[in-house]
Design a protein around this motif. Structure first.
Motif, PDB file in Angstrom:
ATOM      1  N   PHE A 214       0.824  -1.218   0.000  1.00  0.00           N
ATOM      2  CA  PHE A 214       0.000   0.000   0.000  1.00  0.00           C
ATOM      3  C   PHE A 214       0.860   1.271   0.000  1.00  0.00           C
ATOM      4  N   VAL A 215       1.950   1.253   0.781  1.00  0.00           N
ATOM      5  CA  VAL A 215       2.788   2.452   0.898  1.00  0.00           C
ATOM      6  C   VAL A 215       3.816   2.477  -0.230  1.00  0.00           C
ATOM      7  N   ASP A 245       5.730  -1.124  -0.031  1.00  0.00           N
ATOM      8  CA  ASP A 245       6.404  -1.575  -1.250  1.00  0.00           C
ATOM      9  C   ASP A 245       7.915  -1.456  -1.004  1.00  0.00           C
ATOM     10  N   PHE A 246       8.437  -2.427  -0.264  1.00  0.00           N
ATOM     11  CA  PHE A 246       9.801  -2.376   0.282  1.00  0.00           C
ATOM     12  C   PHE A 246      10.847  -2.022  -0.782  1.00  0.00           C
ATOM     13  N   GLU A 247      10.819  -2.731  -1.899  1.00  0.00           N
ATOM     14  CA  GLU A 247      11.878  -2.566  -2.913  1.00  0.00           C
ATOM     15  C   GLU A 247      11.951  -1.125  -3.427  1.00  0.00           C
ATOM     16  N   ASN A 248      10.797  -0.491  -3.594  1.00  0.00           N
ATOM     17  CA  ASN A 248      10.785   0.872  -4.133  1.00  0.00           C
ATOM     18  C   ASN A 248      10.888   1.953  -3.059  1.00  0.00           C
ATOM     19  N   VAL A 249      10.466   1.608  -1.853  1.00  0.00           N
ATOM     20  CA  VAL A 249      10.453   2.614  -0.779  1.00  0.00           C
ATOM     21  C   VAL A 249      11.813   2.701  -0.079  1.00  0.00           C
ATOM     22  N   LYS A 250      12.470   1.548   0.025  1.00  0.00           N
ATOM     23  CA  LYS A 250      13.699   1.423   0.818  1.00  0.00           C
ATOM     24  C   LYS A 250      14.699   2.582   0.644  1.00  0.00           C
ATOM     25  N   SER A 251      15.036   2.901  -0.598  1.00  0.00           N
ATOM     26  CA  SER A 251      16.100   3.882  -0.836  1.00  0.00           C
ATOM     27  C   SER A 251      15.711   5.292  -0.377  1.00  0.00           C
ATOM     28  N   HIS A 252      14.444   5.520  -0.095  1.00  0.00           N
ATOM     29  CA  HIS A 252      14.004   6.844   0.374  1.00  0.00           C
ATOM     30  C   HIS A 252      14.033   6.955   1.892  1.00  0.00           C
TER      31      HIS A 252
END
Ligand code: NAP
Length: 286
Positions: A214-215, A245-252
């Motif tokens: 969701f996030v 959405d771990f893979e896309n959120v992580k780097s932020h």
């Protein structure tokens, strides 16, 4: 650089500390803590949670009794079992695995457990204690989230925290715990408008929505701390996934938890902590 906070690592550490603590109880108090778990029916999710709890008890040295009943059991019969456990001086903690079959009133059942043995922290007296800042049993998942934040050394005071979800078992209690640590807390829910505008203000974002991935990255402020409580099945991959959405959120993010291996292992660990807490209180009162 992003740090992935490992609930698995913290759970292993806390469990080994508890194991040592419990080993000293036999000589000090003449017995070990005893957790009674009641499982009604054969829901696969519930069976797996109960097995996880049994394993954790064995690992730490806590005595565990699992009472398994068919889903045809009446509410009166279940109440009798709870009553016996309430009155058993050799039982320190009682947990009724939820959800219960439809013919039962879960609130009524939970209310029947005496608050002193309510290791889940769901009894109204324990819930009230949390909101009144009195001593009581804090429910396991919110407690585990706070332990994860502390383990990672995240400052909470003065920070803006946003919690997505307002359930009684996660969203509300974790919001109160964050507030008690002097965060400025905002709670989002299904009727929140422009939710990403709110979540983007979060220094600490807690996702307890129950919706896979969701996030997304456009909902997270650069450098935020993100804690993912969700346990979902990804429709496409059929794998376990969180609300983030771990893979896309992580780097932020500056810190983030992963599913599995994040909040989940801490929930059972905190159940063990609560069992020990109930046991020690029980021993003090003798
Ligand atoms: P819940 O009772 O279903 O609550 C979900 C919350 O999310 C509700 O407050 C709901 O709002 C809100 N919500 C739903 N859709 C939304 C949307 N589109 N936008 C914003 N908010 C929305 O779930 P829960 O019991 O709190 O659990 C949440 C997740 O955590 C689940 O995935 C669950 O499996 C997981 N969980 C994990 C653990 C663990 O140990 N890891 C423990 C407990 C729960 P309304 O109030 O408006 O309906």
């Amino acid at each position: 650089m992003t740090v992935v906070i490992s609930g698995k690592e913290l759970a292993t550490l806390r469990r080994s500390q508890m194991k040592e603590e419990v080993a000293s109880f036999e000589s000090k108090y003449g017995r070990r803590p005893h957790l009674a778990v009641i499982l009604v029916g054969e829901d696969p999710g519930s069976v797996s949670y109960v097995t996880g709890k049994e394993k954790a008890c064995i690992e730490i040295g806590i005595k565990n009794t699992t009472i398994k009943k068919p889903d045809t059991i009446s509410q009166a019969e279940l109440l009798n079992i709870i009553n016996d456990l309430n009155n058993d001086p050799l039982v320190d903690g009682i947990l009724v695995q939820l959800p219960l079959p439809k013919h039962m009133d879960s609130d009524f059942i939970i209310n029947a457990i005496i608050p002193e043995k309510d290791v889940d922290g769901f009894h109204p007296q324990n819930v009230a204690s949390l909101y009144l800042k009195q001593k009581g049993i804090v429910s396991c998942t919110p407690k585990g989230i706070m332990e994860l934040l502390d383990y990672a050394g995240i400052e909470i005071e003065g920070k803006r925290a946003v919690v997505i979800g307002r359930s009684n078992i996660v969203g509300m209690p974790v919001s109160k715990l964050l507030l008690d640590r002097n965060a400025t807390v905002t709670i989002c829910h299904s009727r929140t408008k422009n939710i990403s505008e709110v979540t983007k203000q979060a220094d600490i974002l807690i996702a307890a929505v129950g919706k896979p991935l969701f996030v997304k990255e456009d909902m997270v402020k650069e450098g935020a701390v993100v804690i993912d409580v969700g346990v979902n099945r990804n429709e496409e991959t059929k794998k376990l996934c969180g609300d983030v959405d771990f893979e896309n959120v992580k780097s932020h993010t500056s810190y983030i938890t992963k599913v599995p291996g994040g909040v989940g292992p801490m929930t059972i660990t905190c159940l063990m902590e609560n069992t020990i807490e109930c046991f020690l209180k029980h021993m003090e009162e003798k």
